[in-house]
Design a protein around this motif. Structure first.
Motif, short mmCIF file in Angstrom:
data_model
loop_
_atom_site.label_atom_id
_atom_site.label_comp_id
_atom_site.label_asym_id
_atom_site.label_seq_id
_atom_site.Cartn_x
_atom_site.Cartn_y
_atom_site.Cartn_z
N VAL A 173 0.85 -1.19 0.00
CA VAL A 173 0.00 0.00 0.00
C VAL A 173 0.88 1.23 0.00
O VAL A 173 1.76 1.36 0.85
N GLN A 174 0.68 2.13 -0.94
CA GLN A 174 1.36 3.43 -0.85
C GLN A 174 0.32 4.51 -0.61
O GLN A 174 -0.10 4.72 0.52
N CYS A 175 -0.14 5.19 -1.67
CA CYS A 175 -1.16 6.22 -1.40
C CYS A 175 -2.46 5.57 -0.97
O CYS A 175 -3.28 6.19 -0.30
N GLY A 176 -2.69 4.34 -1.37
CA GLY A 176 -3.83 3.57 -0.87
C GLY A 176 -5.13 3.79 -1.61
O GLY A 176 -6.13 3.14 -1.30
N TYR A 177 -5.12 4.68 -2.59
CA TYR A 177 -6.40 5.02 -3.23
C TYR A 177 -6.89 3.89 -4.14
O TYR A 177 -8.10 3.68 -4.27
N CYS A 178 -5.97 3.13 -4.72
CA CYS A 178 -6.38 2.02 -5.59
C CYS A 178 -6.61 0.75 -4.79
O CYS A 178 -7.15 -0.23 -5.32
N THR A 179 -6.14 0.74 -3.53
CA THR A 179 -6.10 -0.49 -2.74
C THR A 179 -7.46 -1.19 -2.60
O THR A 179 -7.55 -2.41 -2.80
N PRO A 180 -8.53 -0.48 -2.25
CA PRO A 180 -9.82 -1.18 -2.08
C PRO A 180 -10.25 -1.92 -3.35
O PRO A 180 -10.67 -3.08 -3.28
N GLY A 181 -10.10 -1.27 -4.49
CA GLY A 181 -10.50 -1.90 -5.75
C GLY A 181 -9.62 -3.09 -6.08
O GLY A 181 -10.08 -4.12 -6.59
#
Lengths: 162, 774
Positions: free
Chosen positions: A99-107
């Protein structure tokens, strides 16, 4: 104002009634009802940040009208984070720094979890194909692949919630 | 808190128990469980929804703007046009912390008459729902008279060209003069000249620009937003005509930045609408707004003319640089300076002449992007190295080794580099890590390439950069860090926690970091220029060290020993030679509190301060220090279709000291793929200044399908200016990737494509031309 109606839907295992106008996307509807773990990235189905599962299948919630999920089950990242039995993907992402910025993580987790049910021992190509609709600009995907493989191993050994 | 690592003493005589470990970042769990709240996840009761109306052409005169129908729409709360705003401008310069005068580069907030680029804002809308705001957007009537525009830098310099920026479209110029290039060329056996071109590209962070603003009971305009720079509160206040302490910017975890959230984005529009309506206002850009609404990476034309002896010693270098700065100045003069300073690469060249210009056009304005001009410079100088090697039939790696700078050498601007320069070591290790060459078959050719680099970390030294951090220990022994640093995804906040944990003898789990609030956390400066860890890390280190000194002294008196006999680790203060004699930090902090021990410290770190370089010669120090390293790749090129597959990608960088090696690998891996997109697929297409590719279906960033085998090699010279001898890696991880790929393609097909991106079409064309010339 467009027509509104209440739709019955199971969200992360809980029966809910959501009100939604006829033209509202599932993305907007879920976020309006507090599911901020579903991210808006492009609203065109190009980036996968808004991915959720409908009856276990990953879809872009920005391309899905809320009314179409009536009577079906929707899973978001929150649904993978069962308090007693969190999905091994979560621990693997934490362990490997995926995880870095985490914005894509949920998808990405939503897409990966669906893939792991089909392919318990995925190759790099399986992972690449499963995540090809989910853009990430920070990680170069490398640590995500590592985490997905580790989670697959944990699941094969009977870990996780199923 | 269970780590029993043997003491490893550094120059600072600090035992490394937390630093240098691949610890789980403090922000990771919130993100991996979806609980982290990003700026777009905040709402407020009574919140309005905003929208920006933009020009759909690049050059024109606004003849008429009529918002009466939109204003009459039920649910519309405010429409602001230039008529409704005082005649103030918005700054586009680099935000400073030291009160130095900013450059005169202001721009209009909304179009008053002249439209200079596609997407320039005409009006702001606030309405009860997003749907009403969209409808109001479509009801605003306007008439634009197209004006002749200028879309090429060469055209912008011609006499009689439309003037985008007074007086002559030149918005920046830098010269560097070192030695005597005429003499250097006379000493050369070969002179090799080539021109390289780079393209407009997009940051493509996954989270579009977003924010929420409200005016509080003190009349302060609060803006919660996704930004790299909370210090823009000053520019916002100036543009609003209010004192600086009446604007507060609060960050949130940022969904990617890469330089694209370095300039002002939504905050000024939010502030204007919140002030006008006195209600909370949310503005969330669509992806198309984001593509159209923020500055891009500068396209550059860079010509290298290099003199070299037959055994590969570079004797002279002349570089001519042109950058397209687009319609407004923004950070172009600084991006240009970075490119000019970086242009000689990591090489020792005694005779250098560099001329550079940033030129205004009616294209979208260009500004900060990871690599900041130095990345474009590397695309040119590393391709040129391979072209030199080819022209004089010398090994391209030996050519580099022959010319690498060594510690103590001076850069082209006369700055002595005092830190380690491990270019050779990095290149050797990166090449070795490529392993056995992949077999080529049929029309598919396999090639390898490297690029080395010299990339600054920290801001230009005449900005007099500073950063602050506050560190405190609670009475139960837990630690709090406060610092304004924004966290754009690289673990900027977590790194501060790791530094404080190291010095105070606790685990990272025992530290909470509060960051990114211009009113509440001490200002730390921007998360840009590969400066966050260097600057804020040093501030946190300094505050922690002072606090540590007090705790150690107090513990020594409690334990009846000298302070130098006490260490802090595992949540305890203990006597080094007799670890049984110990007290918990909890007891220590509680005892200290009861005795009035100061349990917190606010510290400022100051970068080296210099005066600006000489304008005529460019001589003088420019940056605090530099990172050195190498990226190596192996590619396969299908010579029939032109398709390129990156097979292996290795980054080897001397980063001084990894604070969190896992986070460093993350930067290298992310840089590898971003650089791959830059080299192969990414390009914003402008037609007469109008962006015609404003979506991810047209603008192609690398996907999981494009991922090669990536390896990260971390070298630690401990020679940097950052905490524990760290250098920076944020930008350096990207900079050498595209030229390494370009060089690998040239190696595979035997000819070069001089324009990025290297698309299949260009490869097929280059092969055909090479055939025709053969």
């Amino acid at each position: 104002m467009s027509l509104e109606k209440a739709i019955s839907v199971e969200i992360n295992g809980i029966d809910r009634e959501l009100t939604a106008p006829a033209n509202e996307t599932l993305l907007d509807c879920l976020r309006r009802h507090g599911h901020f773990e579903v991210k808006s990235g492009c609203e065109k189905g190009d980036c996968g940040a808004c991915a959720v599962q409908i009856d276990g299948e990953p879809v872009d919630s920005c391309l899905t009208l809320a009314w179409t999920v009536e009577g079906r089950s929707v899973t978001t990242l929150e649904g993978l984070n069962d308090a007693e039995n969190p999905h091994p993907l979560i621990a693997a992402f934490l362990e490997h720094g995926s995880v870095q910025c985490g914005y894509c993580t949920p998808g990405i987790m939503i897409a990966a979890e669906a893939m792991l049910r089909e392919k318990p021992d995925p190759t790099n190509e399986d992972i690449a194909i499963a995540l090809s609709g989910n853009l990430c600009r920070c990680t170069g995907y490398t640590k995500i692949f590592t985490a997905v493989k580790q989670a697959a191993g944990v699941l094969r050994q009977g870990g996780g919630d199923d | 808190m269970t780590d029993q690592t043997t003491a490893r003493h550094t120059e600072a005589n600090v035992v490394l128990r937390q630093v240098g470990k691949p610890l789980e970042r403090t922000d990771a769990e919130g993100k991996a469980t979806g609980r982290t709240r990003y700026a777009g996840d905040y709402t407020m009761p009574g919140m309005l929804h905003a929208k920006v109306l933009r020009s759909d052409i690049a050059s024109g005169k606004l003849k008429r703007l009529d918002a009466s129908k939109a204003r009459a729409l039920p649910g519309v709360t405010a429409i602001l046009t230039a008529e409704d705003l005082p005649d103030r401008l918005a700054a586009t310069d680099m935000p400073g912390q030291t009160g130095q005068k900013r450059a005169a580069t202001d721009r209009q907030i909304l179009v008053r008459e002249i439209i200079r680029h596609h997407g320039e804002p005409l009006a702001l809308i606030a309405a009860e729902t997003p749907a009403i705001a969209d409808k109001a957007h479509d009801l605003i009537e306007y008439e634009i008279e197209p004006l002749p525009g200028v879309y090429e830098t060469s055209a912008a310099l011609q006499a009689g060209a439309p003037v985008v920026t007074e007086p002559d479209n030149i918005v920046g110029e830098h010269k560097i003069r070192k030695g005597d290039t005429e003499k250097g060329f006379a000493e050369a056996d070969h002179i090799i000249e080539n021109t390289f071109h780079t393209q407009f590209i997009e940051h493509a962070f996954l989270e579009p620009e977003v924010g929420l603003a409200w005016v509080d009971e003190n009349g302060v305009i609060n803006i919660r937003m996704s930004t790299q720079v909370i210090e823009h509160f000053r520019f916002i206040a100036d543009a609003m005509g209010v004192p600086h302490n009446k604007v507060r910017i609060l960050g949130a975890m940022v969904g990617g930045g890469f330089g694209g959230k370095e300039d002002i984005t939504v905050e000024l529009y939010l502030a204007l609408l919140a002030q006008a309506t006195r209600r909370p206002v949310r503005l969330a850009y669509t992806r198309e707004d984001s593509f159209v609404g923020h500055g891009k990476r500068h396209p550059f034309d860079i010509t290298h003319k290099t003199g070299v002896t037959k055994d590969g010693k570079i004797t002279a270098l002349e570089v001519t640089i042109r950058a397209d700065s687009g319609a407004y100045v923004f950070l172009s003069p600084y991006v240009l300076l970075y490119c000019a300073v970086a242009a000689p690469g990591p090489y020792r060249i005694d005779n250098v002449k560099i001329d550079s210009k940033a030129i205004a056009t009616n294209n979208m304005y260009t500004s900060a992007f990871r690599g900041f001009g130095a990345a474009q410079a590397c695309v040119a100088y590393e391709a040129q190295m391979d072209e030199i090697a080819k022209a004089i039939s010398i090994d391209r790696f030996e050519l580099r080794r022959h010319n690498f700078m060594r510690t103590g050498d001076k850069t082209a601007t006369g700055q002595t580099v005092e830190s380690a320069i491990w270019s050779d070591k990095c290149m050797t290790q990166a090449l070795a890590a490529l392993g056995e060459p992949t077999n080529a078959e049929g029309p598919v050719k396999v090639g390898r390439g490297v690029a080395t680099y010299q990339q600054s970390y920290g801001r230009i030294t005449w900005f007099h950069d500073t950063a602050e951090a506050w560190v405190g220990i609670e009475v139960d022994g837990t630690v709090i860090v406060r610092s304004g640093v924004t966290d754009i995804g690289a673990g900027q906040a977590s790194a501060l926690g790791q530094i404080a944990a190291e010095l105070l003898g606790v685990g990272l789990d025992d530290v909470v970091v509060y960051n990114s609030d211009s009113a509440v956390t001490p200002l730390a400066g921007t998360t840009t220029a590969t400066r966050a860890l260097y600057m804020t890390g040093r501030a946190a280190h300094k505050a922690s060290e002072i606090l540590r000194g007090r705790l150690v002294e107090f513990a020594a008196s409690e334990l009846g020993v000298r302070p130098e006999d006490v260490d802090l680790a595992n949540g305890q203060a203990f006597v080094i030679d007799n670890p049984e004699s110990a007290m918990s930090l909890k007891d220590l902090a509680a005892r200290g509190a009861s005795e009035g021990l100061q349990r917190s410290e606010l510290a400022m770190f100051r970068a080296p301060f210099t005066d600006p370089i000489d304008e005529e010669t460019g001589q003088g120090p420019v940056f605090p220090d530099f990172t050195y390293g190498c990226h190596a790749v192996e590619v396969a090129v299908d010579t029939e279709t032109g398709e390129v597959t990156v097979l292996k990608s290795v980054g080897a960088h001397d980063i001084g000291q990894a604070i969190n090696p896992q986070a460093v690998e993350g930067q290298i891996e992310g840089g590898a793929l971003m650089g791959q997109g830059y080299a192969l697929s990414e390009e914003l297409i402008y037609q007469e200044g109008k962006l015609v590719s404003p979506s991810f279906s047209e603008y192609l960033i690398p996907t999981s399908m494009d991922m090669p085998e990536i390896k990260s090699i971390i070298l630690e010279s401990r020679s940097g200016l950052g905490p524990f001898g760290a250098k920076g890696i944020g930008e350096p991880s990207l900079t050498p990737v595209a030229p390494a790929i370009a060089n690998a393609i040239a190696d595979a097909i035997g000819t070069r494509v001089f324009d990025l991106p290297i698309t299949p079409e260009k490869i097929v064309r280059a092969l055909r031309e090479a055939d025709e010339n053969a």
